[in-house]
Design a protein around this motif. Structure first.
Motif, mmCIF file in Angstrom:
data_model
loop_
_atom_site.group_PDB
_atom_site.id
_atom_site.type_symbol
_atom_site.label_atom_id
_atom_site.label_comp_id
_atom_site.label_asym_id
_atom_site.label_seq_id
_atom_site.Cartn_x
_atom_site.Cartn_y
_atom_site.Cartn_z
ATOM 1 N N CYS A 12 0.822 -1.205 0.000
ATOM 2 C CA CYS A 12 0.000 0.000 0.000
ATOM 3 C C CYS A 12 0.864 1.266 0.000
ATOM 4 O O CYS A 12 0.611 2.194 -0.753
ATOM 5 N N PHE A 13 1.899 1.298 0.824
ATOM 6 C CA PHE A 13 2.710 2.501 0.971
ATOM 7 C C PHE A 13 3.809 2.616 -0.085
ATOM 8 O O PHE A 13 4.295 3.708 -0.344
ATOM 9 N N SER A 14 4.212 1.516 -0.693
ATOM 10 C CA SER A 14 5.328 1.565 -1.648
ATOM 11 C C SER A 14 4.980 2.333 -2.915
ATOM 12 O O SER A 14 5.873 2.751 -3.651
ATOM 13 N N ALA A 15 3.711 2.561 -3.178
ATOM 14 C CA ALA A 15 3.319 3.363 -4.343
ATOM 15 C C ALA A 15 3.744 4.820 -4.188
ATOM 16 O O ALA A 15 3.776 5.560 -5.161
ATOM 17 N N HIS A 16 4.113 5.222 -2.976
ATOM 18 C CA HIS A 16 4.452 6.621 -2.707
ATOM 19 C C HIS A 16 5.940 6.838 -2.481
ATOM 20 O O HIS A 16 6.350 7.963 -2.183
ATOM 21 N N GLY A 17 6.761 5.796 -2.579
ATOM 22 C CA GLY A 17 8.199 5.975 -2.425
ATOM 23 C C GLY A 17 8.881 4.708 -1.943
ATOM 24 O O GLY A 17 8.244 3.689 -1.673
ATOM 25 N N ASP A 18 10.208 4.791 -1.839
ATOM 26 C CA ASP A 18 11.011 3.655 -1.394
ATOM 27 C C ASP A 18 10.909 3.503 0.115
ATOM 28 O O ASP A 18 11.126 4.450 0.871
ATOM 29 N N ILE A 19 10.615 2.284 0.541
ATOM 30 C CA ILE A 19 10.406 1.984 1.960
ATOM 31 C C ILE A 19 11.607 1.217 2.494
ATOM 32 O O ILE A 19 12.073 0.274 1.874
ATOM 33 N N SER A 20 12.074 1.618 3.664
ATOM 34 C CA SER A 20 13.188 0.898 4.277
ATOM 35 C C SER A 20 12.712 -0.122 5.301
ATOM 36 O O SER A 20 13.387 -1.120 5.537
ATOM 37 N N ASP A 21 11.538 0.111 5.923
ATOM 38 C CA ASP A 21 11.092 -0.816 6.960
ATOM 39 C C ASP A 21 9.585 -0.721 7.153
ATOM 40 O O ASP A 21 9.008 0.365 7.052
ATOM 41 N N VAL A 22 8.961 -1.854 7.431
ATOM 42 C CA VAL A 22 7.542 -1.924 7.771
ATOM 43 C C VAL A 22 7.418 -2.837 8.981
ATOM 44 O O VAL A 22 7.961 -3.941 8.988
ATOM 45 N N ARG A 23 6.717 -2.371 10.002
ATOM 46 C CA ARG A 23 6.486 -3.182 11.205
ATOM 47 C C ARG A 23 5.041 -3.053 11.648
ATOM 48 O O ARG A 23 4.545 -1.941 11.811
ATOM 49 N N ILE A 24 4.390 -4.180 11.852
ATOM 50 C CA ILE A 24 3.079 -4.194 12.494
ATOM 51 C C ILE A 24 3.305 -4.711 13.902
ATOM 52 O O ILE A 24 3.922 -5.762 14.101
ATOM 53 N N ILE A 25 2.833 -3.973 14.879
ATOM 54 C CA ILE A 25 3.069 -4.317 16.275
ATOM 55 C C ILE A 25 2.067 -5.389 16.691
ATOM 56 O O ILE A 25 0.868 -5.265 16.451
ATOM 57 N N THR A 26 2.589 -6.450 17.311
ATOM 58 C CA THR A 26 1.745 -7.581 17.723
ATOM 59 C C THR A 26 1.768 -7.746 19.232
ATOM 60 O O THR A 26 2.700 -7.306 19.912
ATOM 61 N N ASP A 27 0.744 -8.383 19.732
ATOM 62 C CA ASP A 27 0.659 -8.684 21.150
ATOM 63 C C ASP A 27 1.691 -9.741 21.501
ATOM 64 O O ASP A 27 1.844 -10.730 20.789
ATOM 65 N N ARG A 28 2.389 -9.546 22.577
ATOM 66 C CA ARG A 28 3.467 -10.448 22.977
ATOM 67 C C ARG A 28 2.966 -11.857 23.280
ATOM 68 O O ARG A 28 3.636 -12.834 22.978
ATOM 69 N N GLU A 29 1.806 -11.958 23.895
ATOM 70 C CA GLU A 29 1.305 -13.266 24.323
ATOM 71 C C GLU A 29 0.551 -14.005 23.216
ATOM 72 O O GLU A 29 0.714 -15.202 23.057
ATOM 73 N N THR A 30 -0.297 -13.290 22.474
ATOM 74 C CA THR A 30 -1.146 -13.962 21.483
ATOM 75 C C THR A 30 -0.561 -13.924 20.078
ATOM 76 O O THR A 30 -0.958 -14.723 19.234
ATOM 77 N N GLY A 31 0.337 -12.987 19.804
ATOM 78 C CA GLY A 31 0.894 -12.844 18.465
ATOM 79 C C GLY A 31 -0.050 -12.135 17.504
ATOM 80 O O GLY A 31 0.262 -11.950 16.339
ATOM 81 N N ARG A 32 -1.192 -11.702 17.981
ATOM 82 C CA ARG A 32 -2.189 -11.022 17.148
ATOM 83 C C ARG A 32 -1.832 -9.544 17.015
ATOM 84 O O ARG A 32 -1.287 -8.935 17.929
ATOM 85 N N SER A 33 -2.158 -8.968 15.864
ATOM 86 C CA SER A 33 -1.889 -7.555 15.613
ATOM 87 C C SER A 33 -2.580 -6.690 16.661
ATOM 88 O O SER A 33 -3.697 -6.980 17.088
ATOM 89 N N ARG A 34 -1.903 -5.606 17.063
ATOM 90 C CA ARG A 34 -2.507 -4.672 18.006
ATOM 91 C C ARG A 34 -3.232 -3.542 17.282
ATOM 92 O O ARG A 34 -3.750 -2.628 17.912
ATOM 93 N N GLY A 35 -3.249 -3.590 15.930
ATOM 94 C CA GLY A 35 -4.021 -2.622 15.160
ATOM 95 C C GLY A 35 -3.256 -1.384 14.746
ATOM 96 O O GLY A 35 -3.856 -0.431 14.268
#
Length: 173
Positions: free
Chosen positions: A66-89
């Motif tokens: 989604c974001f790469s259409a607007h430029g070169d990306i060096s890093d993407v991180r989605i933050i997840t819950d430590r216990e469940t591994g589910r995305s925190r949104g």
């Protein structure tokens, strides 16, 4: 500072494409050199964006697409819950340069990604946690420029008389 960041970005791009004039940065010759260079670029990057309101189904690859259409990306991180591994949104997208980050922020604010409206803002650094005085060993010290604490006057109640009559004791007639 910006000059140093730009030279690091050029070096990283050359290393990743294999066009590096420095043999030590070539991934085939020294794979261990890339993470430290990568981390150096991330440390100097001012183009980090916060992305909130993500769907739990959104992946890092989907966010990058989604974001790469607007430029070169060096890093993407989605933050997840430590216990469940589910995305925190929420997550973070780091661009190589500031202008690409500005373009993505203005164009993707309120964008519908995986059925959710996302919010895109500048990422701010996390404030350091408050430190207790004394270095963790208790006690601590009072700084010279801080006023001393006022003593607390509290009413602890009355103290019973110590001359209580004990039945069958010396004080009984």
């Amino acid at each position: 500072m910006a000059h140093l960041r730009n030279s690091l970005v050029r070096g990283m791009r050359a290393a990743l494409t294999g066009n590096s004039s420095h043999g030590a940065l070539s991934p085939a010759r020294n794979p261990g050199a890339l993470p430290s260079l990568y981390q150096a670029i991330r440390a100097f990057s001012d183009a980090k964006l916060f992305v909130g309101g993500l769907s739990f189904r959104t992946t890092e690859d989907g966010l990058r697409e989604c974001f790469s259409a607007h430029g070169d990306i060096s890093d993407v991180r989605i933050i997840t819950d430590r216990e469940t591994g589910r995305s925190r949104g929420f997550g973070f997208v780091t661009f190589y340069n500031e202008s690409d980050a500005e373009a993505a922020m203005s164009k993707l604010q309120g964008y519908n990604l995986d059925g959710r409206t996302i919010r895109v803002d500048r990422a701010s650094s996390r404030p350091p946690p408050p430190r207790a005085p004394g270095g963790g060993f208790g006690g601590g010290f009072t700084a010279l420029n801080e006023p001393p604490e006022e003593p607390v006057d509290q009413d602890w109640g009355s103290i019973p008389s110590l001359n209580a009559d004990i039945p069958g004791g010396k004080n009984t007639p």
